[in-house]
Scaffold this motif. Structure first.
Motif, PDB file in Angstrom:
ATOM      1  N   PRO A   5      83.233  15.272  -0.298  1.00  0.00           N
ATOM      2  CA  PRO A   5      81.968  15.150   0.250  1.00  0.00           C
ATOM      3  C   PRO A   5      81.753  16.300   1.471  1.00  0.00           C
ATOM      4  N   CYS A   6      80.639  16.513   1.900  1.00  0.00           N
ATOM      5  CA  CYS A   6      80.357  17.580   3.018  1.00  0.00           C
ATOM      6  C   CYS A   6      81.132  16.792   4.069  1.00  0.00           C
ATOM      7  N   PRO A   7      81.664  17.623   4.730  1.00  0.00           N
ATOM      8  CA  PRO A   7      82.287  17.385   6.071  1.00  0.00           C
ATOM      9  C   PRO A   7      81.745  16.975   7.245  1.00  0.00           C
ATOM     10  N   ILE A   8      80.424  17.242   7.186  1.00  0.00           N
ATOM     11  CA  ILE A   8      79.543  16.979   8.341  1.00  0.00           C
ATOM     12  C   ILE A   8      78.847  15.822   8.271  1.00  0.00           C
ATOM     13  N   CYS A   9      78.105  15.581   7.097  1.00  0.00           N
ATOM     14  CA  CYS A   9      77.269  14.079   6.712  1.00  0.00           C
ATOM     15  C   CYS A   9      77.871  13.409   5.527  1.00  0.00           C
ATOM     16  N   LYS A  10      78.853  13.789   4.786  1.00  0.00           N
ATOM     17  CA  LYS A  10      79.390  13.178   3.868  1.00  0.00           C
ATOM     18  C   LYS A  10      78.700  12.978   2.295  1.00  0.00           C
ATOM     19  N   LYS A  11      77.449  13.571   2.214  1.00  0.00           N
ATOM     20  CA  LYS A  11      76.846  13.655   1.268  1.00  0.00           C
ATOM     21  C   LYS A  11      77.480  14.681   0.237  1.00  0.00           C
ATOM     22  N   PRO A  12      77.227  14.524  -1.010  1.00  0.00           N
ATOM     23  CA  PRO A  12      77.813  15.413  -1.846  1.00  0.00           C
ATOM     24  C   PRO A  12      77.487  16.828  -1.641  1.00  0.00           C
ATOM     25  N   ARG A  13      78.528  17.685  -1.945  1.00  0.00           N
ATOM     26  CA  ARG A  13      78.380  19.178  -1.650  1.00  0.00           C
ATOM     27  C   ARG A  13      77.672  19.929  -2.545  1.00  0.00           C
ATOM     28  N   THR A  14      76.863  20.979  -2.253  1.00  0.00           N
ATOM     29  CA  THR A  14      76.286  21.682  -3.375  1.00  0.00           C
ATOM     30  C   THR A  14      77.108  23.087  -3.555  1.00  0.00           C
ATOM     31  N   GLN A  15      76.968  23.796  -4.950  1.00  0.00           N
ATOM     32  CA  GLN A  15      77.751  24.911  -5.146  1.00  0.00           C
ATOM     33  C   GLN A  15      77.153  26.174  -3.802  1.00  0.00           C
ATOM     34  N   GLN A  16      75.749  26.067  -3.914  1.00  0.00           N
ATOM     35  CA  GLN A  16      75.465  27.174  -2.916  1.00  0.00           C
ATOM     36  C   GLN A  16      76.022  27.141  -1.584  1.00  0.00           C
ATOM     37  N   PHE A  17      76.242  26.114  -0.967  1.00  0.00           N
ATOM     38  CA  PHE A  17      76.692  25.923   0.449  1.00  0.00           C
ATOM     39  C   PHE A  17      78.004  25.272   0.653  1.00  0.00           C
ATOM     40  N   THR A  18      78.844  25.300  -0.457  1.00  0.00           N
ATOM     41  CA  THR A  18      80.225  24.830  -0.364  1.00  0.00           C
ATOM     42  C   THR A  18      81.030  25.385   0.840  1.00  0.00           C
ATOM     43  N   PRO A  19      81.753  24.408   1.531  1.00  0.00           N
ATOM     44  CA  PRO A  19      82.009  23.088   1.338  1.00  0.00           C
ATOM     45  C   PRO A  19      80.917  22.112   1.858  1.00  0.00           C
ATOM     46  N   PHE A  20      79.923  22.642   2.210  1.00  0.00           N
ATOM     47  CA  PHE A  20      78.607  21.782   2.963  1.00  0.00           C
ATOM     48  C   PHE A  20      77.534  21.434   1.587  1.00  0.00           C
ATOM     49  N   CYS A  21      76.668  20.458   2.007  1.00  0.00           N
ATOM     50  CA  CYS A  21      75.929  19.868   1.204  1.00  0.00           C
ATOM     51  C   CYS A  21      74.194  20.833   1.502  1.00  0.00           C
ATOM     52  N   SER A  22      74.122  21.338   2.446  1.00  0.00           N
ATOM     53  CA  SER A  22      72.992  21.993   2.861  1.00  0.00           C
ATOM     54  C   SER A  22      73.149  23.323   3.895  1.00  0.00           C
ATOM     55  N   GLU A  23      72.124  24.139   3.893  1.00  0.00           N
ATOM     56  CA  GLU A  23      71.937  25.082   5.144  1.00  0.00           C
ATOM     57  C   GLU A  23      72.229  24.400   6.525  1.00  0.00           C
ATOM     58  N   ARG A  24      71.725  23.275   6.637  1.00  0.00           N
ATOM     59  CA  ARG A  24      71.709  22.598   7.788  1.00  0.00           C
ATOM     60  C   ARG A  24      73.048  22.100   8.406  1.00  0.00           C
ATOM     61  N   CYS A  25      73.720  21.593   7.573  1.00  0.00           N
ATOM     62  CA  CYS A  25      75.161  21.272   7.831  1.00  0.00           C
ATOM     63  C   CYS A  25      76.059  22.410   7.884  1.00  0.00           C
TER      64      CYS A  25
END
Length: 54
Positions: A5-25
């Motif tokens: 999961p996203c290391p910041i919020c633990k939501k599923p990662r997205t391809q666009q922002f890997t290793p995060f889920c969003s631009e915010r994280c």
């Protein structure tokens, strides 16, 4: 096989922002580096060594 999961919020990662889920994280992680929220372990630098890097 599960993905990590996203290391910041633990939501599923997205391809666009890997290793995060969003631009915010992604930006939240970057802000941690800028404000010394994260640190790389090691010996403290001597003041004269820091002055030479400038």
């Amino acid at each position: 096989m599960s993905t990590r999961p996203c290391p910041i919020c633990k939501k599923p990662r997205t391809q666009q922002f890997t290793p995060f889920c969003s631009e915010r994280c992604r930006d939240k992680d970057l802000a941690q580096w800028f404000t010394d929220g994260y640190a790389v372990p090691g010996e403290p630098a001597a003041p004269e060594d820091i002055a030479r890097e400038d």
